[in-house]
Scaffold this motif. Structure first.
Motif, short mmCIF file in Angstrom:
data_model
loop_
_atom_site.label_atom_id
_atom_site.label_comp_id
_atom_site.label_asym_id
_atom_site.label_seq_id
_atom_site.Cartn_x
_atom_site.Cartn_y
_atom_site.Cartn_z
N UNK A 61 -13.85 10.86 5.04
CA UNK A 61 -13.79 9.44 4.69
C UNK A 61 -12.33 8.98 4.76
N UNK A 62 -11.92 8.38 5.88
CA UNK A 62 -10.52 8.00 6.02
C UNK A 62 -10.20 6.70 5.30
N UNK A 63 -9.02 6.18 5.63
CA UNK A 63 -8.39 5.10 4.88
C UNK A 63 -9.29 3.90 4.66
N UNK A 101 -6.44 -7.34 4.16
CA UNK A 101 -5.53 -6.32 3.63
C UNK A 101 -5.55 -5.11 4.55
N UNK A 102 -4.52 -4.33 4.48
CA UNK A 102 -4.47 -3.12 5.28
C UNK A 102 -3.16 -2.41 5.16
N UNK A 103 -2.99 -1.42 6.02
CA UNK A 103 -1.79 -0.60 5.98
C UNK A 103 -1.58 0.04 7.34
N UNK A 104 -0.33 0.16 7.73
CA UNK A 104 0.06 0.92 8.91
C UNK A 104 1.06 1.96 8.44
N UNK A 105 0.83 3.21 8.85
CA UNK A 105 1.66 4.30 8.32
C UNK A 105 1.92 5.33 9.41
N UNK A 155 3.83 0.37 5.86
CA UNK A 155 3.84 -0.98 5.33
C UNK A 155 2.42 -1.35 4.93
N UNK A 156 2.28 -1.86 3.71
CA UNK A 156 0.99 -2.29 3.18
C UNK A 156 1.03 -3.81 3.01
N UNK A 157 -0.06 -4.47 3.35
CA UNK A 157 -0.08 -5.93 3.24
C UNK A 157 -1.40 -6.38 2.64
N UNK A 158 -1.36 -7.57 2.04
CA UNK A 158 -2.55 -8.16 1.44
C UNK A 158 -2.36 -9.68 1.41
#
Length: 952
Positions: A155-157, A198-202, A948-951
């Motif tokens: 179960x990923x992000x 919302x999301x995130x890039x890592x 970076x996380x954004x919402x």
């Protein structure tokens, strides 16, 4: 199967997604909620209902919105405080809030929970020392193709909103395993007020694989008020890639002696030239094992919720999760017992024994004997799992009716190709058996970089496919009553029908006798492999091997060469049945179907439960809880093939089918006694059970008749064999629980839990002697139910933020927990002796977690230390075959750090470092009751990530 865990989760607390104290959290709760906001899962068998919170401190501050770690800790302790069951969990307080790289690492910080790690990811979950954990997704069964369980690592992000660990079940839950139940809960559109993006890039870096890996997720959710009611929709897309590289140096679990090795013939003994040295013990093999892999995990999930009226909600949800793995395994093995091609035994010189230990080798030099072997394996595997569900919740008058219906389909496929090699001649081997915990060796002055020294030993191909699908449905009824002491009666029915199958086909071409240079294969030039050691004393680390991609690209050319080679080998070795079999199997491009490698199962379950929720005052002390029972009927059919001796001296393949049908009655009674607004006690009695795995129930047997001795004497056993065991019974447990809980502030609490488990029926593989009416006295290796066992233990936990401190110091917080376990079970009898009680495998007597937080303004940080004491992984017969000895793991510890900074509202910079200490995994094996050799020393990766996380 190689797997990785990745889910965006925060805190090591308990259930809810909501922000503690937010007024919108209650109104936006999901349709499960005859429960408070603590249990917002409408799907699957409903989670236990929660009583209203009674803390005036929390009520007085209900208009204050708290976020971050404080929110997670505060809402978590309220759920634990008000739950009908004994529950701990982790919570994703907000989309993308990640204190750990994956779900399994986070769950390991819960009191009473430990994990087993391999290849840089946590895999097996143990609750209170037991692996027999039932798993659900949104309260319903979710399984992979080849087993019964949900794999958190798949179960990923962004998929997970929280993970609940039920240590004592209630009848309305799907029947827990011996250890309890773990439920993974996904996000729902009614969990947010309106619209959210919302999301995130890592990006992550592994210091062993030297690779950078991307990951990310994007979640879109929106709610609408329409003429037909309120509608919410959510879609989440996620992708995670991880590259790992582990290095392992090992000594064999088989321990031998140089004299007496050749039975009663002194000419077969290993030669020892060191003066004054008598017989002594040492491992039969030593070597290196490296594994490198790239894991890809994409996932998409979506949910639609529709509330046409205040008392009715309907939902639909779907999930696709996938795994793609590209794996390479390298191994180099030195054998110290086998003779060379001419039948000459090896010679041992410079023998040094361990001071103060009887007949135990510390080091020596080996010359002659069998040549070292090495191998490169290329594997590609993939999993696709789908689940779709429909459900509803309808409240009318005093009755609340809910239902959930789902279909699941999963398929796993693996393709494996191995090129086996060996050295042309036997080098001089210098070995030390204990260098920081395991063996190290070198090859003297042997030129390992010269391609002319490498020979092709064999070629292996394997294909494995496992498939499974199933339907399930449940309906639940909650009735409010006029009885003051029994305010609720709850009933439910559930049915499921599951199919599973697997097929394993393989073939092997042994070509060592043909003296074929490894460099002549159609895979191009050989290259020196890379290792994954980090400042390690291993003296020999690298050797030559063909390129992984070249092995895969030229697999058909290798198959044709293997076919031609085994045809030649039949002339040189006409009596070798294995080579003749390889000629048949390698004649076609496709691997022939092996009937012995196939297995199918069909299993249906039917469950009914009834429980009452009671509440009354006892001398001014409030008492509430639940009491009831769950009744489950399991009806299964299991089919396979067996290989058995035929009357004409050959073997026959015969189909084998068996059935099981049994009923479990699982009572439960849990009470909460509230002495004040801050202090309460829980007392519980439950019964649980775990079904055997499908592979364990496989009725197939592989029986081979034993031949008489060289002098015509009858063999000790008429036949030997292995297989599954369709007669296995479920593992059962009677559970007694008690807790003392103190809630001293909004996000501060402390608790102590004591428990006792009366267990029966642990399953493991054992070698038994069976008197069969057809085949005679058979030595059979298969799964068996062991005897009785028990576990008792204590859990202590506390959490708080130091809000009373002035200024910046008020941002500090701490969370700590510790677990003590004492558990044993009976092993099978050895040589007619009594059953022996030993420590349960996988159980650590002590484990603790220490976590420090700092959260103030735009900064959030967390430093977590996790430690567990050593544990036993297996028990085996000793070299004398009259005792059991164990293989044990050294204590394990980890240190992880995470931080985030929010320079702009809604945008945060996040950083993580995992496995900071990077301490190697170490285990060791007893070869008698008091002496052992180190086994594996495995160096694992250290991960660093920035994103970076954004919402919005």
């Amino acid at each position: 199967m190689t797997r990785t865990f990745h889910a965006l989760l925060t805190s090591t607390a308990v259930i809810p997604l909501i922000v503690a104290g937010s007024a919108s959290a209650q109104t936006n709760s999901s349709p499960a909620a005859n429960q408070t906001a603590a249990a917002q899962t409408p799907v699957g068998d409903p989670l236990p209902a929660s009583a209203p919170a009674s803390d005036p401190q929390a009520d007085a501050a209900s208009d204050i919105v708290v976020t971050g770690y404080r929110a997670a800790l505060g809402s978590a302790q309220e759920v634990k405080r008000n739950s009908d069951s004994i529950v701990d969990a982790i919570v994703s307080n907000d989309i993308g809030k990640l204190p750990d790289n994956n779900a399994a690492e986070a769950i390991s910080r819960i009191v009473g929970v430990t994990v087993l790690r391999y290849n840089d990811e946590a895999g097996v979950i143990l609750v209170r020392g037991l692996t027999d954990v039932a798993t659900t997704f949104n309260g319903r069964e979710f399984f992979s193709a080849e087993d019964r369980v949900l794999h958190l690592q798949d179960f990923p992000a962004g998929v997970a909103a929280g993970i609940e660990v039920y240590k004592s079940g209630t009848p309305d839950l799907i029947e827990p395993g011996l250890a309890g139940l773990v439920n993974l809960r996904s996000r729902r559109p009614f969990d947010v007020k309106d619209t959210e993006i919302a999301g995130e890039i890592r990006g992550s870096y592994n210091d062993q694989s030297k690779a950078f890996d991307p990951s990310g997720n994007l979640l879109l959710t929106k709610r609408w008020d329409t003429p037909i009611g309120e509608i919410g929709a959510l879609v989440n897309v996620s992708y995670v890639r991880t590259t790992y590289r582990n290095a392992d140096r090992y000594a064999d679990s088989a321990v031998i002696t140089p004299r007496g090795f050749g039975l009663d013939d002194p000419a077969d003994d290993i030669h020892v030239t060191t003066p004054g040295v008598g017989n002594f013990n040492f491992p039969a093999n030593a070597g290196n094992f490296y594994e490198k892999g790239i894991r890809h995990r994409p996932a998409v999930n979506g949910t639609i919720q529709w509330r046409p009226s205040a008392n009715l909600e309907i939902y639909a949800e779907g999930l696709w999760q996938a795994y793609r793995g590209n794996v390479m395994r390298d191994s180099f093995n030195v054998n110290f017992e086998r003779r060379d091609a001419n039948g000459v035994a090896p010679t041992l010189s410079n023998v040094v024994l361990v001071p103060g230990e009887a007949d135990k080798a510390a080091s020596f030099t080996k010359t002659g004997g069998y040549v070292p072997e090495f191998s490169r394996v290329a594997q590609d595997d993939r999993t696709d799992t789908y689940q779709g569900a429909l459900g509803f919740k309808w409240k009318t008058g005093r009755a609340t009716l809910s239902g959930d219906f789902a279909y699941t389909n999963s398929r796993y496929q693996a393709t494996e190709i191995a090129v086996d090699s060996q050295l042309a001649t036997a080098p001089t081997i210098n070995v030390d058996w204990d260098a920081r915990g395991s063996a190290v060796f070198d090859l003297g002055g042997y030129d390992i970089t010269n391609p002319n020294t490498a020979r092709w030993r064999g070629y292996n191909q394997r294909e494995f496919v496992a498939k499974g699908d199933g339907i399930q449905g449940r309906v639940d009824l909650d009735l409010e009553t006029d009885w003051g002491f029994l305010p609720h009666l709850q009933f439910g029915v559930r049915a499921s029908d599951r199919n599973a199958s697997s097929q394993n086909n393989s073939r092997y071409a042994y070509v060592a006798g043909l003296d074929i240079p490894l460099a002549s294969l159609p895979t191009g030039a050989l290259g020196m492999i890379t290792d994954g050691f980090r400042d390690d004393p291993q003296r020999f680390q690298n050797w030559l091997a063909p390129d992984r991609n070249a092995i895969i690209a030229n697999s058909e050319a290798l198959r044709q060469l293997a076919y031609q080679s085994v045809q030649r080998a039949t002339i040189l070795f006409p009596n070798d049945a294995g080579i003749r079999d390889a000629v048949t199997k390698y004649a076609t491009a496709a691997i022939p179907v092996d009937p012995l490698g196939g297995f199918t199962a069909s299993e249906a379950t039917y469950a009914f439960y009834g429980q009452g929720k009671f509440a009354f005052d006892l001398g001014g002390i409030q008492v509430d809880g639940t009491a009831g029972a769950r009744v489950v009927n399991t009806d299964g059919s299991y089919r396979g093939f067996s290989r058995v001796p035929a009357s004409n001296g050959t073997t026959a393949i015969v189909p084998t089918t068996t059935r099981q049908n049994y009923v479990d009655v699982l009572p439960s009674a849990i009470a909460r006694i509230r002495f004040s607004r801050q202090w309460q006690v829980r007392l519980g009695y439950t019964q649980t059970r775990t079904r055997p795995g499908f592979g364990q129930l496989n009725p197939s047997l592989n029986i081979t008749a034993n031949s008489p001795g060289p002098d015509g004497s009858p063999p000790q056993f008429d036949a030997s064999g292995s297989g599954g065991n369709p007669n296995l019974r479920p593992l059962t447990s009677k559970n007694y629980d008690a807790t003392l809980e103190w809630y001293f502030s909004r996000n501060g609490s402390a608790s102590v839990a004591a428990f006792y488990r009366d267990l029966d029926g642990f399953i493991a593989n054992y070698t038994q002697v069976v008197n069969d009416p057809i085949y005679g006295r058979v030595q059979l290796d298969r799964p068996e139910n062991a005897g009785k066992g028990r576990i008792k233990g204590l859990e202590v936990s506390m959490q708080t933020f130091f809000d009373f401190l002035p200024g910046l110091l008020s941002g500090f917080g701490v969370q700590a927990n510790g677990t003590y376990l004492d558990g044993t079970n009976a092993l099978p009898q050895v040589l007619g002796g009594d059953d022996r009680q030993v420590q349960i495998t996988g159980l650590s007597k002590w484990a603790y977690n220490l976590t420090g937080f700092y959260e103030k303004g735009k900064v959030s940080t967390r430093l977590s230390y996790n430690w567990r004491s050593g544990y036993t992984t297996s028990y085996n017969r000793t070299i004398n075959e009259d005792q059991y000895a164990g293989e044990l793991v050294r204590p394990v510890s980890r240190l992880d750090f995470s931080a985030s900074y929010e320079p702009i509202k809604g945008i945060s910079i996040v950083a993580n470092v995992s496995n900071i200490l990077a301490q190697p995994f170490k285990n060791y094996r007893y070869y008698n009751e008091t002496q052992y050799f180190g086994r594996d020393l495995r160096v694992e990766g250290r991960y660093m990530s920035l994103g970076v996380r954004f919402k919005m």
